[in-house]
Each structure stands twice: as C-alpha cells, then as structure tokens.
Design an enzyme around this catalytic site. Structure first.
Site, PDB file in Angstrom:
ATOM      1  CB  SER A  46      -0.914   0.019   1.226  1.00  0.00           C
ATOM      2  OG  SER A  46      -1.691   1.201   1.242  1.00  0.00           O
ATOM      3  CE  LYS A  52      -2.823  -2.525  -0.550  1.00  0.00           C
ATOM      4  NZ  LYS A  52      -3.833  -2.287  -1.578  1.00  0.00           N
ATOM      5  CG  HIS A 112      -4.974  -0.720   3.759  1.00  0.00           C
ATOM      6  ND1 HIS A 112      -5.145  -0.221   2.480  1.00  0.00           N
ATOM      7  CD2 HIS A 112      -4.163   0.163   4.404  1.00  0.00           C
ATOM      8  CE1 HIS A 112      -4.470   0.911   2.360  1.00  0.00           C
ATOM      9  NE2 HIS A 112      -3.861   1.165   3.505  1.00  0.00           N
ATOM     10  CG  ASN A 113      -7.158  -1.523  -0.671  1.00  0.00           C
ATOM     11  OD1 ASN A 113      -6.185  -1.279   0.033  1.00  0.00           O
ATOM     12  ND2 ASN A 113      -7.050  -1.767  -1.959  1.00  0.00           N
ATOM     13  CD  GLU A 162      -7.410   3.529  -0.185  1.00  0.00           C
ATOM     14  OE1 GLU A 162      -7.672   3.775  -1.383  1.00  0.00           O
ATOM     15  OE2 GLU A 162      -6.444   2.816   0.173  1.00  0.00           O
TER      16      GLU A 162
END
Length: 480
Positions: free
Chosen positions: A131, A185, A188-189, A192
């Site tokens: 990232s 990940k 995480h996105n 986001e």
C-alpha cells in the site's frame, strides 16, 4: 547461460512495478527486471539504471536464470487472469524451494488457491499487500506479507529494508500464513473507502450547509490535520481543495462526480457478509460510489424531486458547525477502523491465521494510504488488551466518542434536514447506537421468522430453543 547475480527479481514494469524495482535497487539489492514488452525494461534502465544494480532481461528464461537460489520472484501485474498467466509461465522455469510473490491487489481467495497449486510443485507462493500507491512503492510502502514462515525468512529482510520506517521500525510484517497478507490489504482498502467517503461527506456538509468555498474548506482540513485527525488523506484533501484548474475554477468543481472503484471495497463487503461481520460504514461507502456512477437514475430523480435551494436551507452557526463536523468525522473514523479490525479478527479465526492486530496497526502508521496519527493509539490498545472485543470500548477511543457524540448526532440530523446525503456518517452513528442498546428490535424479527418459517427462537428467561404453533393453538414447544 545468464549468470545468477540478482538477489531478487521483479516482472511487470508498469508504474507500480517500475517504482518498486527502483526502491529495491536503491536499497543495495541487485534486482533482475523483466516485462512482457521489453521496451519497458529498456526504458527503466535508460531512465533510472544509475540508481542501483539492475539486471535487465528480455526473456522469462533469462530472467529466472539471473536470480540467486532459492529464487524470489515478485509479480507486479494486473490481478486476476493476467496474474495466473504469469504464474503459469513461471512455474516450469522454477525449482523446488523458489518463492513467487504476488504484490498485486489480488483477492485473498485466489491467493489461497495459488498457494495450494504451487505447493504441489514444491514452490512457495506469497500473497503480499503493498500500500502507498506510486509514491509509496518508490519511497517506502506499507507491506503486508502472507505465505509461509520459511518464505519470509528469505523474503522478509529485503521487503523490510524498502518499507516505510517509523521510529526505526519497518512498516512491513509477516501478518500471517496463507492468504493473510492479501486479506489484510483488502480490509485496509475497505477502511480506505470509508475514510474517503467520510471526508467527502464532511466537505459536502461544509459547502452545502456551512456555505464555505473549496479554498476555505481546504483551510479547515489543513487545520484539522494539525490535531487528532492528522493523516495522509486529510492533508491530501486540503491540497486537492486548494487546487484550481487552468480556468481558475476550483479543481473539485471540474471533476465528474462519479467515483470509480477497482473491486477491493466490494470484496471487503462480500467477505464481511460471509463472515457475519457488520462493517456498515465500509459498506455504505462502497454503495455510495456505486450510486455516484448511476448518472441516468440520478438525472431522472432530479427531474421528479428537484427542489429550489431555499427548500433545503438550514441555518447553522458556521464556526460551531465546522467543529461539529470535525467531531462527527473523528467518531465515524473510529467506527470504520473498529469495524475493519473486527473483520480481520474474525477472518483470522475463520481461516486459521495468527494475525497480530496491534502489529497490523503498527505497519499502517506510515507508507499506506490510511496512515494516520491515531493508528499509534490502536497499536497501544491491542498491546494493552490483545483480545480486545472492540476498539470502541478502549478508554482513549471511548472518551473521544463520548465527547463527540452530541455533535455527531447534530451533524446527521442537520444533514437530513438539509437534504445532504451522509450514508457513512449516518450508518456509523446507527452502528454505535446499535452496539450500546440493551434491547434491539431483532427480537421482533426473530419472532416473525418463527411465525412464517418455523425458524425457532431463544428466550431471555430460560435456556433452550423454542417454536410457537402460530397457525394452531399458539402453544410453545421446546425444539431438540
């Protein structure tokens, strides 16, 4: 024969791959580089060959031969079929013990599948979340590594050396085996998505109800970035809102208001549904992007439901409202992160991954898109209580939400009065209220399910599972 002089290899030299290769070379590692279109390899060497030791290769055979054993091959191509195609081409050229690392935005289920496939060939497959975008890939990303412990022994020192650093510690970790790296990940996105939607809703409220122009809102965000909301995205928002296009208009006004997505937000929501984890803020952020893209429906609705600006006018004390939006944004961000970490915890338990949530927060402190000051607080929270039920109940975050909840409610209510959509703010507040309620209306839902489908229910006053004969004499029977 090509001499094996490279410590590591990378195939796929689009922007992310090109920058990651440069980062690796800059940190003293000899790297073999390859791209299906050789012109990209030549361009990399011509433009940046003096930044470190590159071994430029034209064929995949020469590329593999240039890497020291056990080989580490980073794959930086588009997720899905293109990744499978590259892996299929690589496998016949590799030897037992070699390591293939997928650094793209792959779905974690694909990573689990690929790991099993390559294991049959004696190869290690490592799904790795990277990232930070183009800038992070070049200057230090946040790296979430999955795969086996054995693979990380060979791979870890290289990735840790190129990752972002905070207080002398790399923002890189072996988060778990199997597909754990890409799962983390993915979440995480998802966070986001929520973070960006909450920021966008804050901007909309300040402009539509606070009657501030983009440049003034940029100043507000810059001010917020000096406090507990300090983050990469808040600073970037100030920069974007301050920017004007060539004609002198605010840049944000010339950008088409239809947000696109590459799929990781949808994957996060789909996974949460499978796991039974309510990530309402992330889900609403994802659906908000979808709604923005339905321009034909939006145009049709405006013709039927259009109103004059005066109809939705709400009078507010501007300075107080700005502060209320700040408090609502902070509280909603806490919910988004709490929901994301809940999903990681349940995903880890479901798939048998030993994921340290505090370590995840630690490697997100820099390099990644959602890097923010309060990730340090999250790290501390899990260090103090590794089995934490929810971030919302920790002393620091609980006090912050208690202090901001009245402002949060005022913002959501004002938005509703003013006709300003705030799906992420609203759903986050409802989630908070749902958590703290002693009794939820789910009791009625379960009673209805038993009535129409004999789905049974449990009682609050005694153990057991029960069914009422709704179509008969209304007698209750215990189900075994």
């Amino acid at each position: 024969m090509t001499e094996a002089t490279a410590t590591i290899g990378l195939t796929g030299l689009a922007v992310m791959g090109r920058n990651l290769a440069r980062n690796i070379a800059r940190h003293g590692h000899t790297i073999a580089v390859h791209n299906r279109t050789h012109a990209r390899t030549e361009s990399l060497i011509a433009d940046h060959g003096d930044e470190g030791d590159f071994v430029a290769t034209e064929s995949l055979e020469d590329f593999v031969a240039a890497i020291e054993k056990p080989r580490v091959v980073l794959v930086m191509v588009k997720a899905g079929d293109p990744t499978d195609a590259v892996i299929d081409d690589l496998v016949p050229l590799l030897e037992e013990g070699d390591i293939v690392v997928d650094c793209g935005n792959a779905h974690f289920a694909d990573t689990i599948r690929r790991e099993k496939q390559l294991e049959e060939h004696g190869l290690h497959f490592v799904g790795t979340g990277v990232s930070g975008g183009e800038e992070g890939a070049l200057n230090g990303p946040s790296i979430m590594v999955g795969g086996s412990d054995q693979a990380y022994e060979r791979l870890g020192p290289i990735l840790e050396s190129i990752a972002a650093q905070v207080d002398g510690e790399p923002c890189c970790a072996h988060v778990g085996t199997g597909g754990a790296g890409h799962f983390v990940k993915m979440v995480h996105n998802g966070i986001e998505y929520a973070d960006m939607q909450l920021i966008a809703e804050s901007y909309d409220l300040l402009r539509s109800i606070g009657d501030l122009e983009p440049a003034a809102i940029a100043d507000v965000f810059a001010d917020w970035n000096g406090g507990e909301l300090e983050s990469f995205l808040i600073q970037m928002t100030a920069d974007v809102l301050r920017h004007t296009d060539a004609g002198g208009q605010p840049f944000v006004d010339v950008v088409r208001d239809a947000a696109e997505q590459k799929g990781t937000g949808r994957w996060t929501v789909q996974s949460a549904l499978d796991l039974g984890v309510p990530i309402t803020g992330i889900a609403e952020a994802t659906f908000a992007r979808s709604l923005s893209g339905h321009t034909d429906q939006r145009a049709a609705a405006r013709k039927v439901f259009s109103t004059s600006p005066e109809d939705d006018t709400v009078e507010v004390d501007r300075d107080a409202f700005v502060d209320d939006v700040r408090a609502a944004l902070y509280s909603s961000k806490v919910v988004a992160y709490a929901q994301g970490f809940d999903q990681i915890a349940v995903g880890a338990e479901t798939h048998g991954w030993d994921i340290d949530l505090g370590q995840v927060a630690k490697i997100w402190r820099d390099g990644c898109i959602i890097r923010a000051r309060f990730l340090g607080r999250i790290t501390e929270a899990y260090a103090d209580e590794p089995d934490l039920t929810t971030l919302l109940t920790t002393e620091f975050f609980a006090e912050a939400v208690k202090e901001g909840v009245d402002a949060w409610r005022h913002v959501v209510a004002t938005a509703a009065q003013g006709g300003v959509p705030v799906p992420a703010f609203g759903s986050s507040l409802s989630y908070f209220d749902g958590l703290r309620r002693e009794r939820l209306p789910a009791a009625l839902i379960q009673a209805l399910r038993d009535n129409f489908g004999a789905h049974t229910y449990q009682r609050v006053d005694r153990e057991g599972t029960f069914h009422t004969a709704w179509a008969g004499d209304l007698s209750e029977s215990e189900q075994h």
